[in-house]
Design an enzyme around this catalytic site. Structure first.
Site, PDB file in Angstrom:
ATOM      1  N   HIS A 233       0.810  -1.218   0.000  1.00 37.16           N
ATOM      2  CA  HIS A 233       0.000   0.000   0.000  1.00 37.16           C
ATOM      3  C   HIS A 233       0.841   1.264   0.000  1.00 37.16           C
ATOM      4  O   HIS A 233       0.544   2.198  -0.760  1.00 37.16           O
ATOM      5  CB  HIS A 233      -0.983   0.019   1.166  1.00 37.16           C
ATOM      6  CG  HIS A 233      -2.007   1.107   0.995  1.00 37.16           C
ATOM      7  ND1 HIS A 233      -3.080   0.995   0.147  1.00 37.16           N
ATOM      8  CD2 HIS A 233      -2.090   2.351   1.507  1.00 37.16           C
ATOM      9  CE1 HIS A 233      -3.795   2.106   0.152  1.00 37.16           C
ATOM     10  NE2 HIS A 233      -3.204   2.949   0.972  1.00 37.16           N
ATOM     11  N   TYR A 237       1.594   5.237  -2.614  1.00 38.51           N
ATOM     12  CA  TYR A 237       1.967   6.619  -2.308  1.00 38.51           C
ATOM     13  C   TYR A 237       3.359   6.948  -2.826  1.00 38.51           C
ATOM     14  O   TYR A 237       3.654   8.119  -3.113  1.00 38.51           O
ATOM     15  CB  TYR A 237       1.827   6.870  -0.808  1.00 38.51           C
ATOM     16  CG  TYR A 237       0.377   6.833  -0.411  1.00 38.51           C
ATOM     17  CD1 TYR A 237      -0.446   7.928  -0.649  1.00 38.51           C
ATOM     18  CD2 TYR A 237      -0.193   5.686   0.130  1.00 38.51           C
ATOM     19  CE1 TYR A 237      -1.797   7.886  -0.343  1.00 38.51           C
ATOM     20  CE2 TYR A 237      -1.536   5.628   0.443  1.00 38.51           C
ATOM     21  CZ  TYR A 237      -2.336   6.728   0.204  1.00 38.51           C
ATOM     22  OH  TYR A 237      -3.671   6.677   0.494  1.00 38.51           O
ATOM     23  N   HIS A 384      -9.881   0.321 -10.122  1.00 37.90           N
ATOM     24  CA  HIS A 384      -9.413   1.360  -9.195  1.00 37.90           C
ATOM     25  C   HIS A 384      -7.935   1.642  -9.413  1.00 37.90           C
ATOM     26  O   HIS A 384      -7.507   2.801  -9.474  1.00 37.90           O
ATOM     27  CB  HIS A 384      -9.669   0.906  -7.757  1.00 37.90           C
ATOM     28  CG  HIS A 384      -8.980   1.757  -6.737  1.00 37.90           C
ATOM     29  ND1 HIS A 384      -9.382   3.037  -6.440  1.00 37.90           N
ATOM     30  CD2 HIS A 384      -7.905   1.501  -5.927  1.00 37.90           C
ATOM     31  CE1 HIS A 384      -8.600   3.544  -5.501  1.00 37.90           C
ATOM     32  NE2 HIS A 384      -7.688   2.636  -5.181  1.00 37.90           N
ATOM     33  N   PHE A 385      -7.107   0.601  -9.532  1.00 36.58           N
ATOM     34  CA  PHE A 385      -5.680   0.787  -9.773  1.00 36.58           C
ATOM     35  C   PHE A 385      -5.437   1.562 -11.056  1.00 36.58           C
ATOM     36  O   PHE A 385      -4.525   2.385 -11.143  1.00 36.58           O
ATOM     37  CB  PHE A 385      -4.967  -0.562  -9.864  1.00 36.58           C
ATOM     38  CG  PHE A 385      -4.779  -1.245  -8.537  1.00 36.58           C
ATOM     39  CD1 PHE A 385      -4.911  -0.555  -7.349  1.00 36.58           C
ATOM     40  CD2 PHE A 385      -4.459  -2.594  -8.477  1.00 36.58           C
ATOM     41  CE1 PHE A 385      -4.739  -1.179  -6.123  1.00 36.58           C
ATOM     42  CE2 PHE A 385      -4.280  -3.233  -7.261  1.00 36.58           C
ATOM     43  CZ  PHE A 385      -4.419  -2.526  -6.079  1.00 36.58           C
ATOM     44  N   ARG A 449     -11.006 -10.640 -10.394  1.00 37.97           N
ATOM     45  CA  ARG A 449      -9.765 -10.125 -10.941  1.00 37.97           C
ATOM     46  C   ARG A 449      -8.813 -11.298 -11.174  1.00 37.97           C
ATOM     47  O   ARG A 449      -9.094 -12.418 -10.765  1.00 37.97           O
ATOM     48  CB  ARG A 449      -9.129  -9.113  -9.974  1.00 37.97           C
ATOM     49  CG  ARG A 449      -8.743  -9.703  -8.632  1.00 37.97           C
ATOM     50  CD  ARG A 449      -8.306  -8.676  -7.624  1.00 37.97           C
ATOM     51  NE  ARG A 449      -7.107  -7.966  -8.032  1.00 37.97           N
ATOM     52  CZ  ARG A 449      -6.335  -7.277  -7.173  1.00 37.97           C
ATOM     53  NH1 ARG A 449      -6.662  -7.212  -5.890  1.00 37.97           N
ATOM     54  NH2 ARG A 449      -5.261  -6.650  -7.591  1.00 37.97           N
ATOM     55  N   ARG A 450      -7.725 -11.036 -11.877  1.00 37.14           N
ATOM     56  CA  ARG A 450      -6.686 -12.053 -12.140  1.00 37.14           C
ATOM     57  C   ARG A 450      -7.254 -13.266 -12.885  1.00 37.14           C
ATOM     58  O   ARG A 450      -6.832 -14.378 -12.652  1.00 37.14           O
ATOM     59  CB  ARG A 450      -6.028 -12.531 -10.842  1.00 37.14           C
ATOM     60  CG  ARG A 450      -5.513 -11.441  -9.911  1.00 37.14           C
ATOM     61  CD  ARG A 450      -4.756 -12.053  -8.747  1.00 37.14           C
ATOM     62  NE  ARG A 450      -4.298 -11.061  -7.794  1.00 37.14           N
ATOM     63  CZ  ARG A 450      -4.917 -10.768  -6.662  1.00 37.14           C
ATOM     64  NH1 ARG A 450      -6.043 -11.390  -6.342  1.00 37.14           N
ATOM     65  NH2 ARG A 450      -4.430  -9.867  -5.834  1.00 37.14           N
TER      66      ARG A 450
END
Length: 559
Positions: A233, A237, A384-385, A449-450
């Site tokens: 996470h 940032y 989102h990513f 996902r994936r």
């Protein structure tokens, strides 16, 4: 409105350029980043085509091969190398030319990172490391893949310490006064990176490497995932803060304004340092073995990053309004009309800023204990990513590239390339809106996902997902066109644009802004608080994992 892409005299003032030796080091990083963009973008195009059900990979290539290539090259290599190239230039421009020793450390770090990248990429291409970007156990890759990842991390430490050393040198030479704002931000980002990447380094060196070498038979899956998300996470940032650097310090100069507040900018970065690391459990809300109290604590800490994000939004729009009012705007939102929308250096990063509004809202959903249950491990998270990293961050990097690359190579951004950059930004925005929007929508319908969805056959669910998968393929194709455009512009700016002096725009602080208090540069205090928060959030859970966790899961080899 006619745009000026160099200073009015056509020359950049002495002391406002990056030393040619430092520029060469910065460009070496950016060359690798652009190569990663090409290969990772191609892998992403293949992914969405396969998911559409209209395309099969040739030559025995695995879907999970291209998925791993896409995630690692774009999520880790593109971002890390571009960030380090930008940060090297930023420190050289604001804190002064690197010393020979610092520059040598930068080259050593670059070499180690590049070697690690080649090692990991080779194993993925040989189908001996198709373990995805997160490389979760019990999937096992070849030991060369893990060693390559370790080299990337260690190389980044070497290069990051060189940047920090230049800032320390500036402080010693200039006494008790705040260091240059942009260099200060670079130091914060490097500190965060070093602290958070310790987690993935420990997991790779002490868990995955011995396991893949056959020295141990088992690996503690919960421990390995916890160490990954301790890193995973804050990595977001690490991507985002360089974009914030550009927003805070570069954009005001480009639009003809000034930095709203030096103190506010520094405080927001320090708050990101404090609240971006001890929050990994919000990626593990559905996992057993972690007490609910510690998950709740880290969810609370996760939501604290909303504060510096809102501070940044306030500062940026205050700058926009100040510029607009100075140019004659009178109505409530008339100042928007006065902004230089025809300047790609502003327009493309601004699109990234706007994209961060829905991206941030999606992040709050991901981090919420209840709402996370709806979208956990669905392709919503992938969407989102792609809003946060592949839109907010990447578009800001592209916008910076349009002045950074010509500055470093001794060329200029021409009006023709400026127009093409605007077209590229629009193409990217359209493609990402379609692809990411489809991912969010089908994620709410439960699409995982994936997955390439072929395992679901003709089930009722799979049929319901088909239109969304086709939309992803359409959006992904448009995005690949955007990648081709940006690579063409990069090549032009690096090798063929007219010779000249492109400005490295650094904003000045408003005259009436509050004086920056020196406690904001009390590094011992801020790092101590950061370590204390990490110990508070992780000590008891780690002890519990050691004492009460399962003995581990037996892994299996993929080659």
């Amino acid at each position: 409105m006619k745009q000026s892409f160099v200073t009015e005299s056509g020359n950049v003032k002495k002391g406002e350029t990056v030393d040619k030796r430092d520029a060469k080091l910065a460009m070496a990083h950016i060359y690798v980043a652009m190569t990663a963009l090409l290969l990772g973008g191609l892998a992403g195009l293949l992914q969405v085509m396969v998911r559409s059900g209209q395309f099969e990979l040739p030559w025995g290539i695995s879907y999970y091969q291209v998925l791993t290539v896409h995630g690692i090259l774009l999520g880790l290599i593109l971002t890390t190398f571009f960030i380090f190239g930008f940060q090297i230039s930023a420190v050289s421009r604001t804190a002064g030319t690197l010393s020979d020793k610092q520059r040598r450390s930068g080259w050593v770090g670059f070499g180690v990172m590049t070697l690690g990248t080649a090692m990991a990429a080779t194993m993925v291409l040989l189908n001996e490391a198709s373990v995805l970007y997160t490389f979760y156990a019990p999937l096992m890759a070849h030991w060369v893949f893990y060693l390559g990842l370790a080299f990337v991390v260690v190389g980044s430490w070497i290069g990051g310490f060189a940047q920090i050393a230049r800032y320390i040198q500036w402080k010693r030479e200039n006494g008790k006064q705040p260091g240059p704002l942009l260099s200060f931000m670079v130091v914060v980002n490097n500190l965060m990176w070093v602290i958070c990447s310790l987690g993935v380094a420990i997991a790779v060196l002490f868990q995955f490497l011995p396991w893949s070498l056959g020295l141990v038979d088992r690996i503690d899956v919960l421990m390995s995932r916890t160490l990954f998300w301790y890193f995973g996470h804050p990595l977001v940032y690490f991507w985002l803060l360089p974009a914030y650097m550009i927003w805070y310090t570069i954009i005001p100069k480009i639009i003809g304004g000034k930095i709203f507040s030096d103190a506010l900018a520094r405080l927001s970065f320090l708050l990101f340092l404090l609240f971006s690391i001890p929050v990994g459990f919000h990626h593990q809300l559905t996992e057993p073995g972690i007490d609910a109290f510690w998950k709740f604590l880290q969810v609370v800490l996760t939501f604290m990053v909303v504060i510096p994000s809102l501070m940044t939004a306030f500062a940026m729009f205050a700058t926009f309004e100040s510029v607009g009012r100075a140019k004659g705007a009178t109505g409530l939102f008339d100042f928007f009309k006065k902004l230089p929308w025809g300047d790609v250096r502003f327009l493309v990063p601004f699109i990234g800023m706007v994209a961060f509004i829905p991206a941030g809202a999606g992040g709050l959903i991901n981090a919420s204990n209840q709402m996370n249950q709806v979208i956990h491990n669905t392709i919503w998270v992938t969407g989102h990513f792609h809003l946060t990293v592949a839109t907010t961050v990447v578009l800001t990097f592209f916008g910076a590239m349009y002045w950074l690359v010509p500055h470093l190579t001794g060329r200029v951004l021409t009006p023709q390339l400026n127009r093409l950059g605007i077209i590229q930004g629009i193409v990217w925005t359209v493609g990402m809106s379609i692809m990411s929007g489809a991912m969010h929508a089908v994620g709410l319908l439960g699409a995982p996902r994936r997955s390439n969805f072929s395992t679901y056959g003709g089930s009722e669910q799979a049929v319901e997902w088909i239109p969304y998968q086709i939309a992803q393929a359409v959006g992904g194709t448009i995005l690949f066109i955007g990648i081709a455009l940006v690579l063409y512009i990069f090549i032009q700016l690096a090798f063929f644009a007219p010779k000249g002096q492109q400005e490295y725009p650094i904003g000045e602080v408003e005259e009436n802004a509050q004086t920056t208090p020196m406690f904001l540069e009390n590094w011992k205090m801020w790092v101590t608080i950061c370590v204390a928060l990490i110990l508070l959030a992780y000590t008891v859970p780690f002890i519990d994992m050691f004492q009460n966790g399962p003995p581990g899961s037996i892994g299996y080899k993929l080659w």
